[in-house]
Design a protein around this motif. Structure first.
Motif, PDB file in Angstrom:
ATOM      1  N   ARG A 157      -4.800  -3.720   4.407  1.00  0.00           N
ATOM      2  CA  ARG A 157      -4.724  -2.721   3.345  1.00  0.00           C
ATOM      3  C   ARG A 157      -5.931  -1.784   3.386  1.00  0.00           C
ATOM      4  O   ARG A 157      -5.800  -0.568   3.166  1.00  0.00           O
ATOM      5  N   LYS A 171      -5.793   2.255   3.873  1.00  0.00           N
ATOM      6  CA  LYS A 171      -6.454   3.169   2.930  1.00  0.00           C
ATOM      7  C   LYS A 171      -7.402   4.127   3.645  1.00  0.00           C
ATOM      8  O   LYS A 171      -7.653   5.234   3.165  1.00  0.00           O
ATOM      9  N   GLU A 226       0.810  -1.222   0.000  1.00  0.00           N
ATOM     10  CA  GLU A 226       0.000   0.000   0.000  1.00  0.00           C
ATOM     11  C   GLU A 226       0.843   1.272   0.000  1.00  0.00           C
ATOM     12  O   GLU A 226       0.427   2.293  -0.540  1.00  0.00           O
TER      13      GLU A 226
END
Length: 424
Positions: free
Chosen positions: A298, A302, A232
């Motif tokens: 992830r 985010k 990421e």
């Protein structure tokens, strides 16, 4: 005016039609939820109805005369004499005293009222207390499995009662006098597996599950979080990372038995690791859990606003400092929640562990990561397939224990999400 009225009428009719569709859609949703809840209630009622008796044991309390001549035992501290002594006869004589109408010809029928392991219990008690030799002691033993089934399921046609009519009359008489009684089944939580249902317990499976989950957590959480951070925050957008991301998503949907085949081929056949041990089980479940942890981690990364990164970079923080000091702490609650859910899923898995030999009959409680062990789902699988009907209630009781662990882990994940989440 006429055109305006007709247009308004069309709009009203359209709105009524849309509202009807919306009400129908809501009704369908409510019906679907009601069906799902009903199925869940039926499932729980069936499991609890069959399993609650697994938490009850049937005992026999007797005044046992520890006569050395009867047992062929002179010295209770002599290991050799203890191995050769007859500890069954004192139990038979104690039972015959409680059943006056029974004669010497009924010895075998009387003996079948008490658990075969009762003689071992008597031997261990005398070994721990040598001064008991030559005295009479009031002791409590487990009843025979057939007696246990009769006491708890005598009126249930689904269970076949193996006691004779004479034995049933004796049991009824002993129940009235309190010689035979029921109590909380502590044996279920203090013993490992056994071929005798009344002696079978889940301690070995619980310890095996905890050891396996510990290996899974220690390996899957740091590896999964590290992989999520790299993909990421640091990985360049190219074909290689796209290929890795696609395969991580695909692995999350792979049937769990495939991971068992992989563990069998790699860890056991290639690396020569032992079968049926928590270390190998933890490695296999790590492979299965990693995609779930990576995907949830992830998503948590985010969710951290870009302004956090920009503010840290604006005051001169390096990329690594931004990730470790700002992004990771804020994303950690979501990562922990996803990891707990992944661990709960791994705890309930059976298929991959069957392929690496954790389906073996294990009596002893494991003491380490390389001791032979089983886990709760596999224990349920073994008991559910047993021809002994008395194991059915043990299997249902073990399911209740497993569900308690799973519900607790999911409740912990929900609590952590509510307690630690931040709204931006």
């Amino acid at each position: 005016m006429t055109d305006q009225r007709s247009q308004a009428e069309i709009v009203r009719q359209s709105l009524k039609h849309r509202y009807r569709k919306e009400r129908r859609f809501r009704a369908y949703g409510i019906i679907a939820i009601a069906i799902a809840l009903s199925a869940l209630l039926v499932l729980f009622a069936d499991i609890i109805g069959k399993g609650y008796t697994g938490f009850i044991k049937t005992t026999v309390t007797l005044d046992v005369e520890l006569d050395g001549e009867m047992m062929y035992l002179d010295d209770a501290t002599d290991e050799r004499q203890l191995k050769m002594a007859d500890f069954v006869e004192p139990l038979i004589q104690a039972l015959l005293k409680e059943i006056p109408e029974a004669t010497e010809s009924d010895r075998d029928a009387v003996r079948d009222l008490i658990n075969p392991y009762a003689s071992i219990t008597l031997r261990d008690a005398l070994k721990a207390n040598p001064d008991w030799l030559g005295t009479t002691r009031t002791m409590t033993f487990l009843a025979h499995t057939d007696v246990d089934v009769y006491v708890k399921h005598g009126d249930d046609d689904a269970y076949s009662i193996k006691l004779s009519e004479q034995q049933q009359a004796w049991v009824d008489q002993l129940l009235e006098r309190g010689v035979i009684d029921t109590a909380f089944n502590d044996v279920f939580f203090s013993n490992g597996d056994s071929r005798d249902p009344s002696k079978a317990g889940v301690l070995g499976a619980i310890v095996g599950s905890l050891l396996t989950m510990f290996v899974t957590l220690v390996l899957s959480f740091p590896i999964g979080v590290a992989a999520a951070i790299y993909l990421e925050e640091f990985a360049p957008q190219n074909r290689l990372t796209d290929f890795i991301e696609v395969n991580i998503n695909n692995l999350a949907a792979v049937p769990s038995i495939i991971f068992g085949l992989l563990g069998l081929a790699v860890f056991i056949n290639l690396f020569g690791m032992p079968r049926s041990v928590p270390a190998v089980g933890g490695l296999v479940l790590t492979l299965m859990t990693l995609p779930t942890i990576i995907i949830s981690s992830r998503a948590a990364i985010k969710s951290v606003p870009p302004s956090i990164r920009e503010a840290a970079e604006g005051i001169g923080a390096s990329k690594m400092q931004v990730v470790l000091h700002h992004v990771l702490p804020l994303a950690m609650p979501g990562m922990l929640t996803g990891s707990i859910i992944g661990m709960a899923q791994a705890l309930g898995e059976t298929a991959p562990l069957l392929l690496i030999g954790m389906v073996a009959f294990i009596v002893d409680v494991p003491n380490g990561f390389f001791d032979s062990a089983t886990v709760l789902p596999v224990q349920v699988f073994l008991w559910a397939g047993s021809p002994e009907l008395a194991f059915i209630e043990r299997a249902s009781a073990a399911i209740m224990v497993l569900l308690t662990f799973l519900i607790s882990m999911n409740a912990l994940a929900i609590w952590m999400r509510k307690r630690l989440e931040r709204r931006w």
